[in-house]
Write a protein that holds these residues in place. Structure first.
Motif, PDB file in Angstrom:
ATOM      1  N   ALA A  40       0.826  -1.210   0.000  1.00 49.96           N
ATOM      2  CA  ALA A  40       0.000   0.000   0.000  1.00 49.96           C
ATOM      3  C   ALA A  40       0.861   1.261   0.000  1.00 49.96           C
ATOM      4  CB  ALA A  40      -0.932  -0.003   1.216  1.00 49.96           C
ATOM      5  N   GLN A  41       1.957   1.234   0.755  1.00 43.05           N
ATOM      6  CA  GLN A  41       2.840   2.398   0.790  1.00 43.05           C
ATOM      7  C   GLN A  41       3.520   2.615  -0.557  1.00 43.05           C
ATOM      8  OE1 GLN A  41       4.922   0.943   4.255  1.00 43.05           O
ATOM      9  NE2 GLN A  41       4.078   2.562   5.545  1.00 43.05           N
ATOM     10  N   ALA A  42       3.853   1.531  -1.256  1.00 43.18           N
ATOM     11  CA  ALA A  42       4.429   1.669  -2.594  1.00 43.18           C
ATOM     12  C   ALA A  42       3.423   2.313  -3.543  1.00 43.18           C
ATOM     13  CB  ALA A  42       4.868   0.306  -3.124  1.00 43.18           C
ATOM     14  N   ALA A  43       2.149   1.952  -3.414  1.00 44.13           N
ATOM     15  CA  ALA A  43       1.123   2.559  -4.256  1.00 44.13           C
ATOM     16  C   ALA A  43       1.006   4.059  -3.975  1.00 44.13           C
ATOM     17  CB  ALA A  43      -0.221   1.869  -4.020  1.00 44.13           C
ATOM     18  N   ALA A 108      10.676  -1.648  -6.422  1.00 40.74           N
ATOM     19  CA  ALA A 108      10.026  -2.907  -6.808  1.00 40.74           C
ATOM     20  C   ALA A 108       9.944  -3.859  -5.617  1.00 40.74           C
ATOM     21  CB  ALA A 108      10.794  -3.556  -7.960  1.00 40.74           C
ATOM     22  N   ALA A 109      10.990  -3.907  -4.790  1.00 44.29           N
ATOM     23  CA  ALA A 109      10.972  -4.765  -3.605  1.00 44.29           C
ATOM     24  C   ALA A 109       9.913  -4.304  -2.608  1.00 44.29           C
ATOM     25  CB  ALA A 109      12.352  -4.781  -2.946  1.00 44.29           C
ATOM     26  N   LEU A 110       9.747  -2.983  -2.470  1.00 42.59           N
ATOM     27  CA  LEU A 110       8.700  -2.452  -1.602  1.00 42.59           C
ATOM     28  C   LEU A 110       7.323  -2.799  -2.159  1.00 42.59           C
ATOM     29  CD1 LEU A 110       7.966  -0.627   0.877  1.00 42.59           C
ATOM     30  CD2 LEU A 110       7.963   1.300  -0.731  1.00 42.59           C
ATOM     31  N   ALA A 111       7.136  -2.609  -3.454  1.00 47.03           N
ATOM     32  CA  ALA A 111       5.845  -2.894  -4.082  1.00 47.03           C
ATOM     33  C   ALA A 111       5.485  -4.374  -3.975  1.00 47.03           C
ATOM     34  CB  ALA A 111       5.868  -2.456  -5.541  1.00 47.03           C
ATOM     35  N   ALA A 118      10.470   1.524   5.992  1.00 46.92           N
ATOM     36  CA  ALA A 118      11.668   1.979   6.708  1.00 46.92           C
ATOM     37  C   ALA A 118      12.935   1.463   6.040  1.00 46.92           C
ATOM     38  CB  ALA A 118      11.615   1.530   8.163  1.00 46.92           C
ATOM     39  N   LYS A 119      12.918   0.235   5.536  1.00 46.35           N
ATOM     40  CA  LYS A 119      14.095  -0.314   4.869  1.00 46.35           C
ATOM     41  C   LYS A 119      14.352   0.417   3.551  1.00 46.35           C
ATOM     42  CE  LYS A 119      13.600  -4.888   6.937  1.00 46.35           C
ATOM     43  NZ  LYS A 119      13.383  -6.333   6.702  1.00 46.35           N
ATOM     44  N   GLN A 153      21.130  -3.264  10.050  1.00 49.71           N
ATOM     45  CA  GLN A 153      21.992  -4.130   9.250  1.00 49.71           C
ATOM     46  C   GLN A 153      22.089  -3.627   7.815  1.00 49.71           C
ATOM     47  OE1 GLN A 153      19.652  -7.649  10.327  1.00 49.71           O
ATOM     48  NE2 GLN A 153      21.514  -8.605  11.073  1.00 49.71           N
ATOM     49  N   ILE A 154      20.970  -3.155   7.266  1.00 54.69           N
ATOM     50  CA  ILE A 154      20.983  -2.618   5.899  1.00 54.69           C
ATOM     51  C   ILE A 154      21.858  -1.369   5.832  1.00 54.69           C
ATOM     52  CG2 ILE A 154      19.537  -1.492   4.149  1.00 54.69           C
ATOM     53  CD1 ILE A 154      17.296  -3.454   5.008  1.00 54.69           C
TER      54      ILE A 154
END
Length: 423
Positions: A40-43, A108-111, A118-119, A153-154
């Protein structure tokens, strides 16, 4: 859903009867909900970025007599639509446009729900001084494990890769940040304040904190009843106000920055790569095991534990070079062994914990009183909280390889940490 360390599942519980779920299903419901929230946040970000692009294009064609150009008033549009301050809207617009344009793999990874908001922001912030050609390379390397890593870590991995591949970018970013250094006094809702030094030189700040910590620890050992956190805060204020009666830390204090360990040549970059390979093979084997289990298998935790034991036992012969002859009867690691383990582990070995090794216990994975040897293949650095957690009913660990630790939780969900994960 079988327990595994892989990306979170797409499903998840959405109905009203959450009280009917098992503990395992509750964990899966959390994971599924987080995945859907990321989607939803990616949208939202895609919509913000598209609106910004349209307004920026209109700005190029706007009549000079307009009081405010479309490029500027898009901040007001987004602020009004999402009930944000104009500053927050501007930050959101910048994040949305740069994420979709400069970091398409991260978007794309978020979507897909493989990483959360946050990452994505962590990777965005961490690459803001990196040239275009290098960004895709860093994205690929970080996103390989981002779904099962914390933002800390990221952030650490991104910094490490930039240092390795573009040391000039590190210097540029540090110099620019240090030019913005300052002191902030921020009031809280409780009527207290935060007094913070911002963007200070790292080495000097670490040494200053080390001195505060050492003075506070000395007062604590002398019988002061305040907690260590209260003592640090009070020493900090007293030093700044010039009212501290003693500024001498205990005799054993050194100016070595917190978290820094002496270099131990016995653990090398090659050993890091071997540990990473062992961790990857173990993940693959456990993922394959859990992938074959039925949705509601009641003994998933036991099966994971048994598999971990088999993998650990199969590597026992190869681990022999790390065992220290004649040290089996000694409970405490020697100073040299502790330095090696600190250098190897860097931080607490619990997944995502960032506690530096200097604040950790050297813990026997197989307890000493149960025959666990005092050697690098059975001793790992754990902060006091996770040392206690490991001893709590329902939790267990297996030290698969020196520095490679398998954690199994009460619901059968598992994680593996390796030295490189903790940098």
């Amino acid at each position: 859903m079988p327990a595994s360390e892989g990306p979170p599942p797409g499903g998840g519980f959405t109905g009203p009867d959450i009280g009917d779920l098992s503990d395992h299903e509750l964990i899966e419901a959390m994971i599924g909900a987080r995945r859907r929230a990321s989607q939803a946040q990616a949208a939202e970000l895609a919509a913000v970025a598209e609106l910004a692009r349209r307004r920026f294009a209109e700005a190029a064609e706007a009549d000079a007599v307009d009081a405010i150009s479309p490029r500027d008033y898009v901040h007001d549009e987004v602020a009004e639509a999402l009930t944000l301050t104009r500053w927050s809207a501007g930050d959101l617009i910048r994040f949305a446009t740069e994420l979709t344009e400069r970091l398409p793999a991260t978007f794309a990874a978020l979507a897909a729900g493989d990483i959360d908001y946050a990452k994505a922001r962590t990777l965005w912030h961490g690459t803001d001084q990196v040239g275009g050609g290098l960004i895709a390379r860093i994205e690929r390397a970080v996103l390989e494990r981002a779904s099962v890593q914390t933002t800390g870590q990221i952030r650490a991995k991104t910094r490490r890769l930039i240092r390795r591949w573009d040391s000039d970018a590190v210097a540029r970013r540090r110099a620019e940040a240090e030019r913005q250094r300052g002191v902030r006094l921020i009031e809280t809702d409780a009527g207290t304040t935060y007094l913070s030094g911002v963007d200070l030189p790292a080495e000097e700040a670490a040494a200053a904190y080390g001195r505060i910590n050492a003075i506070a620890a000395g007062l604590r050992r002398d019988g002061d009843a305040r907690t260590i956190e209260q003592l640090r805060a009070d020493v900090f204020l007293s030093l700044l106000r010039g009212t501290l009666t003693t500024t001498c830390p205990p005799a054993e204090f050194t100016d070595r920055p917190i978290g820094e360990s002496s270099t131990v040549p016995d653990w090398t970059d090659a050993d890091d790569r071997i540990a990473d390979a062992v961790a990857d093979l173990t993940r693959a084997e456990l993922t394959a095991l859990t992938g074959d289990l039925p949705e509601r298998h009641h003994n998933v935790r036991m099966l994971i534990a048994q598999a971990g034991e088999r993998i650990t036992a199969s590597l026992a012969g190869l681990k022999a070079r790390w065992c220290v002859p004649g040290h089996d009867g000694s409970y405490r690691p020697s100073a040299a062994m502790r330095r090696l383990i600190e250098h190897r582990d860097r931080r607490c070995c619990f997944p995502g914990c960032r506690r530096p090794v200097r604040s950790c216990d050297a813990d026997h994975s197989v307890p000493f009183h149960q025959g666990g040897p005092t050697c690098p293949c059975n001793v790992a650095m754990l902060c006091r909280r996770h040392h206690r957690l490991k001893q709590t009913r329902g939790w267990r660990i297996d030290h698969v390889w020196p520095g490679v630790v398998l954690w199994i939780g009460p619901t059968g969900h598992w994680r593996i940490t390796a030295p490189a994960d903790r940098e």
